[in-house]
Motif scaffolding. Structure first.
Motif, short mmCIF file in Angstrom:
data_model
loop_
_atom_site.label_atom_id
_atom_site.label_comp_id
_atom_site.label_asym_id
_atom_site.label_seq_id
_atom_site.Cartn_x
_atom_site.Cartn_y
_atom_site.Cartn_z
N TYR A 66 58.98 37.95 38.83
CA TYR A 66 58.64 37.96 37.41
C TYR A 66 57.51 36.98 37.14
O TYR A 66 57.43 35.93 37.75
N HIS A 67 56.64 37.36 36.22
CA HIS A 67 55.58 36.47 35.76
C HIS A 67 55.68 36.34 34.25
O HIS A 67 56.03 37.29 33.55
N ASN A 68 55.35 35.17 33.74
CA ASN A 68 55.33 34.94 32.30
C ASN A 68 53.99 35.38 31.72
O ASN A 68 52.97 35.33 32.40
N THR A 69 54.02 35.79 30.46
CA THR A 69 52.80 36.17 29.76
C THR A 69 52.60 35.22 28.60
O THR A 69 53.51 34.99 27.80
N ALA A 70 51.41 34.63 28.51
CA ALA A 70 51.07 33.73 27.40
C ALA A 70 50.15 34.48 26.45
O ALA A 70 49.15 35.06 26.87
N ILE B 151 42.54 23.50 42.11
CA ILE B 151 42.75 24.78 41.44
C ILE B 151 41.38 25.42 41.30
O ILE B 151 40.44 24.76 40.84
N ILE B 152 41.25 26.67 41.73
CA ILE B 152 39.96 27.34 41.60
C ILE B 152 40.12 28.62 40.78
O ILE B 152 41.20 29.20 40.71
N GLU B 153 39.03 29.02 40.17
CA GLU B 153 38.97 30.27 39.42
C GLU B 153 38.18 31.28 40.25
O GLU B 153 37.12 30.95 40.78
N VAL B 154 38.72 32.49 40.38
CA VAL B 154 38.08 33.54 41.18
C VAL B 154 37.87 34.76 40.29
O VAL B 154 38.77 35.15 39.55
N ALA C 184 47.84 31.93 38.04
CA ALA C 184 47.73 32.70 36.80
C ALA C 184 46.61 33.72 36.94
O ALA C 184 45.77 33.64 37.84
N CYS C 185 46.60 34.69 36.02
CA CYS C 185 45.52 35.68 35.98
C CYS C 185 45.42 36.24 34.57
O CYS C 185 46.32 36.08 33.76
N THR C 186 44.30 36.88 34.30
CA THR C 186 44.14 37.56 33.03
C THR C 186 45.03 38.81 33.03
O THR C 186 45.48 39.26 34.08
N THR D 231 40.55 49.01 32.36
CA THR D 231 40.47 47.78 31.57
C THR D 231 39.09 47.17 31.72
O THR D 231 38.35 47.48 32.66
N GLU D 232 38.76 46.29 30.80
CA GLU D 232 37.46 45.62 30.84
C GLU D 232 37.64 44.18 31.32
O GLU D 232 38.71 43.59 31.16
N GLY D 233 36.57 43.62 31.91
CA GLY D 233 36.60 42.26 32.41
C GLY D 233 36.44 41.26 31.29
O GLY D 233 36.35 41.64 30.14
N PRO D 234 36.45 39.99 31.59
CA PRO D 234 36.43 39.43 32.94
C PRO D 234 37.78 39.56 33.64
O PRO D 234 38.82 39.58 33.00
N TYR D 235 37.73 39.64 34.97
CA TYR D 235 38.93 39.76 35.80
C TYR D 235 39.12 38.42 36.51
O TYR D 235 38.61 38.20 37.60
N LYS D 236 39.88 37.53 35.90
CA LYS D 236 40.01 36.16 36.39
C LYS D 236 41.37 35.92 37.06
O LYS D 236 42.40 36.43 36.62
N LEU D 237 41.30 35.10 38.09
CA LEU D 237 42.48 34.74 38.87
C LEU D 237 42.37 33.24 39.14
O LEU D 237 41.31 32.74 39.48
N TRP D 238 43.47 32.50 38.91
CA TRP D 238 43.48 31.07 39.19
C TRP D 238 44.45 30.81 40.34
O TRP D 238 45.59 31.25 40.31
N LEU D 239 43.95 30.09 41.34
CA LEU D 239 44.71 29.85 42.55
C LEU D 239 44.81 28.36 42.85
O LEU D 239 43.89 27.60 42.54
N GLN D 240 45.93 27.96 43.46
CA GLN D 240 46.10 26.57 43.87
C GLN D 240 46.00 26.46 45.38
O GLN D 240 46.54 27.27 46.11
#
Length: 193
Positions: free
Chosen positions: A16-20, A42-45, A61-63, A99-108
């Protein structure tokens, strides 16, 4: 639901993932603060069209236009490395169609994250724990190879490595969490009563 649980079990990511969501007016911007479970960056991809393969436990996290799935990377060569989950199935971030971008992913990452650009024919050997992520490639992403000769294979702790051949962009992290935990355990003298 069962497929999601199966994928979660093999990728090491949560089922499960939470949605903000910003519930305030459209004129006010909301924000989400991210923190990680261990020391590092933490980087943004920006997720490419083909998708992005990542290491276990790196997802933060991700969009909402990104779907976290898995990529089965099992081949005959992988049978030698069954005990190491890092090489069989990877978490994968994919753009949701329509869907439209941006397509963001945050990784640790554990330690520093380094981006390595491989030119055509160049190779890079990476310890499983140090692999952080790369763009999905339709061909084989990497090959599993012994870390060196027989002496190195049997007496070093590496065993097998992931060998990438360019042209590819590969992200690596400077530390491995399992190696770190093992080192901590060896330094601790914990006695049970």
């Amino acid at each position: 639901m069962f497929m999601g649980m199966f994928v979660s079990n093999f990728t090491g990511e949560e089922f499960y993932h939470n949605t903000a969501k910003n519930n305030k007016s459209e004129l006010k911007n909301g924000f989400v603060a991210l923190s990680q479970t261990f020391p590092g960056n933490i980087i943004e991809v920006e997720v490419p069209e083909n998708g992005f393969i990542m290491n276990f436990g790196s997802f933060l996290a991700c969009t909402d236009n990104i779907d976290i799935t898995s990529r089965n990377n099992m081949r005959l060569s992988e049978l030698f490395n069954i005990g190491s989950q890092e090489t069989l199935i990877f978490p994968k971030a994919e753009r949701i169609q329509g869907t439209e971008g941006p397509y963001k992913l945050w990784l640790q990452g554990f330690g520093d994250i380094h981006q390595i650009e491989l030119k055509t024919g160049e190779t890079l050997s990476v310890d499983n724990e140090r692999f952080f992520g790369c763009e999905e490639y339709n061909d084989s992403i990497y090959e599993v190879k012994p870390s060196g000769g027989l002496k190195s294979f049997f007496f070093s702790q590496l065993g097998y490595v992931m060998e990438f051949t360019g042209p590819k962009t590969v992200l690596v992290q400077s530390k491995g969490i399992m190696t770190y935990v093992s080192e901590l355990k060896s330094k601790m003298n914990i006695k049970r009563d």
